[in-house]
Design a protein around this motif. Sequence first.
Motif, PDB file in Angstrom:
ATOM      1  N   SER A 137      79.675  40.333  46.600  1.00  0.00           N
ATOM      2  CA  SER A 137      79.810  39.209  45.677  1.00  0.00           C
ATOM      3  C   SER A 137      78.512  38.974  44.917  1.00  0.00           C
ATOM      4  O   SER A 137      78.520  38.698  43.708  1.00  0.00           O
ATOM      5  N   ARG A 140      78.245  41.788  42.299  1.00  0.00           N
ATOM      6  CA  ARG A 140      79.107  41.536  41.135  1.00  0.00           C
ATOM      7  C   ARG A 140      78.521  40.431  40.248  1.00  0.00           C
ATOM      8  O   ARG A 140      78.622  40.492  39.023  1.00  0.00           O
ATOM      9  N   GLU A 141      77.918  39.435  40.875  1.00  0.00           N
ATOM     10  CA  GLU A 141      77.335  38.320  40.125  1.00  0.00           C
ATOM     11  C   GLU A 141      76.170  38.777  39.250  1.00  0.00           C
ATOM     12  O   GLU A 141      76.062  38.377  38.079  1.00  0.00           O
TER      13      GLU A 141
END
Length: 428
Positions: A137, A140-141
């Motif tokens: 996560s 992806r950020e």
Amino acid sequence: MTRTDRERLGDLRTAVTALYRSNRQQGYAAWCDREYDFVCPSPGTYPFQWFWDSCLHAIVLSRLDPDAAATELRTLLANQHPDGFVSHVTFWQREEREGELAAYLIDWRTPWLTDSMQPPILAEAVAAVAWRGAGDSFLRELLPAVRAYYDWCQRVRDPDGDGLIVVLEPHETGMDQSPTFDAYLGVEDATSEGFATAWRALAKAHAAVGRDPQEMVDLDRFVVADLLVNTLYAENQRILAELLAESGDETGASELRRRAAKTAATLLERCWEETGGEFHGLAGRRGEMLPGGTVAGLVPLLLEGLPESAAERLVARVQAPDQFATPFPVPSVARSHPAYRPEAVGKALWRGPTWINTNWYVARGLRRRGCADLARAIEDASLALVQRSGFREYYNPESGTGYGARNFAWSALVLEMFAGRVEGDVLA
């Protein structure tokens, strides 16, 4: 009783944890309506957020607290410019620290952000934090911002499309007063003030063209394809390709692999000098070789595709007593260089003393060449420097005396060196 490596590692973790706690800066910046949370290089000397320092701090923090490491990088990227550029300093709490600004030779993009870059090591910092706990996560950020940054490097700082990016002032290399730049920059007096005088003349010339990147390149007043910058550019493009592949973007990964390979190939083609057996940076639009004899010339040990014969000659330089084999290696300038000064020279940096961050890169390169014992010797010397003189900005390669800023956070890379060895968790 001799302490085991794990016991020594435990002591080191405790010391680095305390250092990073004391250097942590947190607050709210009204100028951008953001909260900030980062480890500064040194509260007394460098209280703001520097680009490559912050990347190195995040790598160390990834071993201690992945969440804090992730926050470090989010803070670094919070004010990324719309074109993808990331300033080399963010002055989060400028209104509280105006007194420090007079000591910095800088150009501004805004009152709180500089208009200079630093060595492009963002991808390896993001990789360390993602791989050590922040996870998919987090990746992806941050990946869009990371990709935008390296696209800026290619688009704005690779004017002839050969894969090498250029710096437009010596500070952008991170090795500010390296003797490599003396003649080209026009330094007449090898002191901090002599360097400042030469830099101010350069800054005036760039200001006359509005600091437009292309016009500064066309002016050809200071255009350098620096060795350390471009070796780390190649390395980080390669790592970014891995991150893109992990995220499922195989098209982007293929593009970054191609770009990384091109940068490495051009370094080998244009910067290797066979007669002397070393790499050189390139100056001016015509790409004339700059003087060598500095630690930057050893960092290409990291390069993929480095020929065995070239690697052997670089390793020989690391081992040669008249070059880089000092009691506390690796000096920033070879012993045989006429500019070599092992002690601090005012505020002029990178003219002889040993720095922990370049030790880390050289040791990594040596391990890639199968020289684990030599890498271990550099790592052990780095730890001995910290044990002898504390976390200092740089050290005397002959005596081990520490100089410059105290409680200097990237010198905690000794934890990265030692933990990687003990625990087998080494960055690729």
